[in-house]
Design a protein around this motif. Sequence first.
Motif, PDB file in Angstrom:
ATOM      1  N   THR A 149       6.794   1.134  -2.915  1.00 52.49           N
ATOM      2  CA  THR A 149       6.656   0.329  -1.704  1.00 52.49           C
ATOM      3  C   THR A 149       7.204   1.130  -0.529  1.00 52.49           C
ATOM      4  O   THR A 149       7.853   2.154  -0.711  1.00 52.49           O
ATOM      5  N   ASN A 150       6.949   0.636   0.667  1.00 47.92           N
ATOM      6  CA  ASN A 150       7.559   1.196   1.868  1.00 47.92           C
ATOM      7  C   ASN A 150       7.589   0.106   2.937  1.00 47.92           C
ATOM      8  O   ASN A 150       7.006  -0.973   2.751  1.00 47.92           O
ATOM      9  N   PRO A 151       8.250   0.337   4.054  1.00 50.62           N
ATOM     10  CA  PRO A 151       8.337  -0.714   5.080  1.00 50.62           C
ATOM     11  C   PRO A 151       6.982  -1.200   5.577  1.00 50.62           C
ATOM     12  O   PRO A 151       6.804  -2.395   5.848  1.00 50.62           O
ATOM     13  N   SER A 152       6.017  -0.303   5.713  1.00 46.80           N
ATOM     14  CA  SER A 152       4.689  -0.700   6.188  1.00 46.80           C
ATOM     15  C   SER A 152       4.001  -1.628   5.187  1.00 46.80           C
ATOM     16  O   SER A 152       3.371  -2.620   5.570  1.00 46.80           O
ATOM     17  N   LEU A 153       4.119  -1.309   3.904  1.00 43.58           N
ATOM     18  CA  LEU A 153       3.507  -2.150   2.881  1.00 43.58           C
ATOM     19  C   LEU A 153       4.168  -3.520   2.813  1.00 43.58           C
ATOM     20  O   LEU A 153       3.497  -4.536   2.617  1.00 43.58           O
ATOM     21  N   TYR A 154       5.488  -3.554   2.996  1.00 43.59           N
ATOM     22  CA  TYR A 154       6.171  -4.846   3.000  1.00 43.59           C
ATOM     23  C   TYR A 154       5.754  -5.659   4.216  1.00 43.59           C
ATOM     24  O   TYR A 154       5.536  -6.874   4.123  1.00 43.59           O
ATOM     25  N   ALA A 155       5.609  -4.993   5.365  1.00 43.12           N
ATOM     26  CA  ALA A 155       5.198  -5.695   6.581  1.00 43.12           C
ATOM     27  C   ALA A 155       3.825  -6.337   6.407  1.00 43.12           C
ATOM     28  O   ALA A 155       3.563  -7.433   6.929  1.00 43.12           O
TER      29      ALA A 155
END
Length: 221
Positions: free
Chosen positions: A27-33
């Motif tokens: 995961t990464n911040p963009s995917l969580y967003a």
Amino acid sequence: MKFFIDTADLDEIREAMSWGALSGVTTNPSLYAKTGGKLADFEQHMVKICEICEGLPVSAESTATTTQEMVEEGKRLAGLAPNVVVKLPIGVESLAATKTLAEDGVAVNMTLVFSAPQALLAARAGARYISPFVGRVDDIGSDGVASLEEIVRCIHNYDFGHECEIIAASIRSPYHVTAAALMGADIATVPFGALKNCVKHPLTAEGLAKFEADWEKVKNA
């Protein structure tokens, strides 16, 4: 080669897990967003992913910017579940943080890697996983597959004293998956849409259509 899914969407992870071919999640911040998640719910969301993928590595990315903050956040993320891997972007601060976290037994996935020197430094610092990006290199008019191949060859040339696996990241198509497997990348982390495309082939679809048509003839005979 192992398959990870590159997403923070719980439904996508559940479906991919049901196929029996998944070995982890990144995961990464963009995917969580993209999931519409809120900051206050981030850690609990990572816990849910870890529960779905019990025993499989789940990369949760730190958003800290200093070495000390990365170490502190990394330890907190690692404490969420035994299968959390702390994801850090390559940089001077994160190399130092990786060294500290690795010495404390925390697995690190070093991301945003675009060159062999970056990958070698990450491995020397103690990274458990290294994530070279393929598609983003293509996006700037360079050859992402060739870049990945250089990194795989360099890392596989040496014994770093700890297990270190290459995760082919920024995968856009079955071609990227095939290229990564042919060159010996340990893992491909693939978005859900691209992962579904790996199952498909026009001749498979054509064959299924013929089987169904022929079976209709049998039923109506």
